[in-house]
Design an enzyme around this catalytic site. Structure first.
Site, PDB file in Angstrom:
ATOM      1  N   ASP A 135      26.371 -18.378 -56.685  1.00  0.00           N
ATOM      2  CA  ASP A 135      26.732 -19.540 -55.991  1.00  0.00           C
ATOM      3  C   ASP A 135      27.893 -20.319 -56.505  1.00  0.00           C
ATOM      4  O   ASP A 135      27.704 -20.631 -57.640  1.00  0.00           O
ATOM      5  CB  ASP A 135      25.584 -20.502 -55.399  1.00  0.00           C
ATOM      6  CG  ASP A 135      26.052 -21.829 -54.800  1.00  0.00           C
ATOM      7  OD1 ASP A 135      26.491 -21.303 -53.811  1.00  0.00           O
ATOM      8  OD2 ASP A 135      26.185 -22.793 -55.328  1.00  0.00           O
ATOM      9  N   TYR A 174      33.290 -27.540 -58.183  1.00  0.00           N
ATOM     10  CA  TYR A 174      32.877 -27.169 -59.579  1.00  0.00           C
ATOM     11  C   TYR A 174      34.287 -26.757 -60.475  1.00  0.00           C
ATOM     12  O   TYR A 174      34.776 -25.958 -60.334  1.00  0.00           O
ATOM     13  CB  TYR A 174      32.070 -25.978 -59.640  1.00  0.00           C
ATOM     14  CG  TYR A 174      30.851 -26.198 -58.775  1.00  0.00           C
ATOM     15  CD1 TYR A 174      30.164 -27.355 -58.344  1.00  0.00           C
ATOM     16  CD2 TYR A 174      30.061 -24.949 -58.453  1.00  0.00           C
ATOM     17  CE1 TYR A 174      29.108 -27.484 -57.325  1.00  0.00           C
ATOM     18  CE2 TYR A 174      28.926 -25.178 -57.509  1.00  0.00           C
ATOM     19  CZ  TYR A 174      28.410 -26.389 -57.353  1.00  0.00           C
ATOM     20  OH  TYR A 174      27.263 -26.529 -56.186  1.00  0.00           O
ATOM     21  N   LYS A 202      31.369 -22.862 -50.724  1.00  0.00           N
ATOM     22  CA  LYS A 202      30.957 -24.042 -50.133  1.00  0.00           C
ATOM     23  C   LYS A 202      32.444 -24.602 -49.462  1.00  0.00           C
ATOM     24  O   LYS A 202      33.501 -24.251 -49.767  1.00  0.00           O
ATOM     25  CB  LYS A 202      30.513 -25.275 -50.778  1.00  0.00           C
ATOM     26  CG  LYS A 202      29.213 -24.620 -51.527  1.00  0.00           C
ATOM     27  CD  LYS A 202      28.574 -25.760 -52.521  1.00  0.00           C
ATOM     28  CE  LYS A 202      27.134 -25.369 -52.869  1.00  0.00           C
ATOM     29  NZ  LYS A 202      27.517 -24.328 -53.906  1.00  0.00           N
ATOM     30  N   GLY A 252      18.389 -27.602 -58.326  1.00  0.00           N
ATOM     31  CA  GLY A 252      18.152 -28.741 -59.042  1.00  0.00           C
ATOM     32  C   GLY A 252      16.587 -28.871 -59.200  1.00  0.00           C
ATOM     33  O   GLY A 252      16.056 -29.878 -59.375  1.00  0.00           O
ATOM     34  N   VAL A 253      16.107 -27.747 -59.623  1.00  0.00           N
ATOM     35  CA  VAL A 253      14.695 -27.556 -59.780  1.00  0.00           C
ATOM     36  C   VAL A 253      14.173 -28.293 -61.200  1.00  0.00           C
ATOM     37  O   VAL A 253      13.058 -28.684 -61.333  1.00  0.00           O
ATOM     38  CB  VAL A 253      13.967 -26.211 -59.835  1.00  0.00           C
ATOM     39  CG1 VAL A 253      14.283 -25.761 -58.457  1.00  0.00           C
ATOM     40  CG2 VAL A 253      14.708 -25.454 -60.786  1.00  0.00           C
ATOM     41  N   ASN A 272      15.728 -31.174 -61.853  1.00  0.00           N
ATOM     42  CA  ASN A 272      15.940 -32.626 -61.687  1.00  0.00           C
ATOM     43  C   ASN A 272      16.970 -33.074 -62.788  1.00  0.00           C
ATOM     44  O   ASN A 272      16.753 -34.085 -63.400  1.00  0.00           O
ATOM     45  CB  ASN A 272      14.784 -33.363 -61.566  1.00  0.00           C
ATOM     46  CG  ASN A 272      13.923 -33.244 -60.204  1.00  0.00           C
ATOM     47  OD1 ASN A 272      12.802 -32.727 -60.146  1.00  0.00           O
ATOM     48  ND2 ASN A 272      14.685 -33.368 -59.129  1.00  0.00           N
ATOM     49  N   SER A 273      18.048 -32.505 -62.909  1.00  0.00           N
ATOM     50  CA  SER A 273      19.346 -32.641 -63.866  1.00  0.00           C
ATOM     51  C   SER A 273      18.666 -32.492 -65.246  1.00  0.00           C
ATOM     52  O   SER A 273      19.295 -33.078 -66.017  1.00  0.00           O
ATOM     53  CB  SER A 273      19.710 -34.094 -63.705  1.00  0.00           C
ATOM     54  OG  SER A 273      20.222 -34.337 -62.222  1.00  0.00           O
ATOM     55  N   ILE A 326      15.637 -32.989 -66.734  1.00  0.00           N
ATOM     56  CA  ILE A 326      14.485 -33.790 -67.420  1.00  0.00           C
ATOM     57  C   ILE A 326      13.273 -32.634 -67.490  1.00  0.00           C
ATOM     58  O   ILE A 326      12.438 -32.750 -68.347  1.00  0.00           O
ATOM     59  CB  ILE A 326      14.041 -34.853 -66.765  1.00  0.00           C
ATOM     60  CG1 ILE A 326      13.170 -35.820 -67.628  1.00  0.00           C
ATOM     61  CG2 ILE A 326      13.524 -34.684 -65.351  1.00  0.00           C
ATOM     62  CD1 ILE A 326      12.989 -37.262 -67.097  1.00  0.00           C
ATOM     63  N   LEU A 327      12.909 -31.629 -66.745  1.00  0.00           N
ATOM     64  CA  LEU A 327      12.001 -31.020 -66.676  1.00  0.00           C
ATOM     65  C   LEU A 327      12.169 -29.806 -67.538  1.00  0.00           C
ATOM     66  O   LEU A 327      11.142 -28.649 -67.661  1.00  0.00           O
ATOM     67  CB  LEU A 327      11.658 -30.479 -65.314  1.00  0.00           C
ATOM     68  CG  LEU A 327      10.802 -31.503 -64.415  1.00  0.00           C
ATOM     69  CD1 LEU A 327      10.958 -30.904 -62.758  1.00  0.00           C
ATOM     70  CD2 LEU A 327       9.579 -31.860 -64.718  1.00  0.00           C
ATOM     71  N   ALA A 328      13.551 -29.682 -68.087  1.00  0.00           N
ATOM     72  CA  ALA A 328      13.437 -28.365 -69.162  1.00  0.00           C
ATOM     73  C   ALA A 328      13.891 -28.903 -70.519  1.00  0.00           C
ATOM     74  O   ALA A 328      13.971 -28.153 -71.228  1.00  0.00           O
ATOM     75  CB  ALA A 328      14.818 -27.666 -68.685  1.00  0.00           C
ATOM     76  N   PRO A 385      13.226 -30.481 -74.075  1.00  0.00           N
ATOM     77  CA  PRO A 385      11.949 -30.752 -74.786  1.00  0.00           C
ATOM     78  C   PRO A 385      11.373 -32.178 -74.915  1.00  0.00           C
ATOM     79  O   PRO A 385      12.249 -33.093 -74.639  1.00  0.00           O
ATOM     80  CB  PRO A 385      12.478 -30.303 -76.330  1.00  0.00           C
ATOM     81  CG  PRO A 385      14.055 -30.378 -76.294  1.00  0.00           C
ATOM     82  CD  PRO A 385      14.324 -30.275 -74.718  1.00  0.00           C
TER      83      PRO A 385
END
Length: 344
Positions: free
Chosen positions: A56, A61, A86, A245-246, A248-249, A251-253, A255
């Protein structure tokens, strides 16, 4: 059925099949940091080598840079993958003396580009602009094949007071009609929206049938905003969803104690507390938080694929490893409970 990163997944009734993990190219445009050309090429090739067959991109971009890079690598593989880009932003040069429309207010969700090309975006969702954007993307990619077109960043959060104007371009101004004609002619296999706002997809379904949509950040391990109302609607209308965005920018990946960006902005203390509660559960199960985050959306039947970006080949391979990490069924209930335990 056990889903892996390379599991083929059908896109609604389009006849297209994509891999459960797709590669998003926003980082290659210079999102948050410079990505040299050689490094960008290496990442795209690494995605191919990992078996990913959905890519995608978007004119936005890197202000056309990502489309050039994607085409440079994938032209050798034409016909063996699915590609989306897009529409909704036309790119114009900034030469002195050229009369341009007033520059729109800065979108708070747009962090800018570190090494973007010297162009300026002009929002236009009208019939002529959609057709021109499609042609321009073909030329930048250097290929005839574009499978899916997403209407990019239409919505009230993005456009504020100008939303009604842009929505009118897309509806009364023929934007949707252009997409319908491209599909009817066989130029594309399907179309939908690529947005951060699920409400825009809901409203679009009142205007036309959509084949597929890309939704970023609204259905994740941390943010369930789309769960109750929108996902059942998408499933009912047979709209295939590719979720971005899984993390969420990031923060969930990140450390523990690392990057604390949440949905393009600095995370507030409540969000940080939620992330740490989720992390504690994952540590008890001895799995990375990022593995749970990347797999969470795939548990919903409305979701066809997850799309992840990367700046380096090693990041790409790490995402594939996280996606393919076995997760025990019991972890999901514990994660839900941990999230609910953190109060504002």
């Amino acid at each position: 059925m056990t889903i892996s990163s390379t599991t083929p997944r059908p896109i609604g009734t389009t006849g297209l099949t994509i891999t459960a993990l797709g590669f998003g190219t926003a980082p290659l445009g210079g999102l948050y940091a410079d990505v040299p050309t050689a490094q960008a090429v290496e990442v795209i090739q690494a995605a191919w080598d990992a078996g990913i067959r959905y890519f995608d991109t978007a004119p936005m971009y890197g202000l056309t840079r990502a489309e050039h890079l994607v085409g440079q690598v994938l032209r050798d593989h034409e016909g063996s993958f699915a590609l989306s880009t897009k529409v909704g932003r036309l790119m114009t040069n900034q030469r002195a003396g050229r009369q341009l429309p007033p520059e729109p207010p800065k979108n708070p969700l747009d962090p800018g580009w570190w090494n973007g090309l010297p162009f300026r975006e002009v929002f236009d969702y009208s019939y002529d602009a959609i057709m021109r954007s499609y042609d321009d993307s073909q030329q930048r990619l250097g290929m005839r094949k574009i499978d899916l077109l997403y209407v990019h960043d239409i919505g009230r959060v993005t456009h504020a007071d100008l939303h009604d104007h842009h929505w009118g371009q897309l509806t009364r101004g023929g934007g949707f009609r252009a997409l319908q004609e491209l599909k009817a002619a066989g130029d594309i296999k399907g179309f939908g929206l690529g947005v951060n706002e699920w409400e825009a997809i809901r409203d679009a379904l009142e205007e036309t049938d959509l084949d597929c949509c890309m939704l970023a950040g609204r259905y994740s391990l941390l943010d369930r905003d789309a769960a109750d109302t929108f996902l059942p609607l998408a499933q009912k209308r047979n709209v295939a969803l590719a979720l971005g965005g899984v993390y969420n920018s990031g923060i969930l990946a990140a450390p523990k104690g690392g990057r604390r960006k949440f949905n393009y902005a600095d995370a507030d203390p409540v969000v940080v507390a939620k992330v740490e509660a989720l992390r504690e559960v994952c540590e008890r199960y001895d799995v990375p938080l990022a593995a749970a985050a990347i797999r969470f959306p795939m548990r919903h039947p409305a979701v066809t694929a997850v799309v992840i970006g990367a700046k380096t080949a090693s990041q790409l391979r790490q995402n594939v490893e996280w996606f393919d990490t076995p997760l025990p069924d019991a972890i999901w209930g514990d994660l839900d409970a941990a999230l609910a335990s953190v109060r504002p």
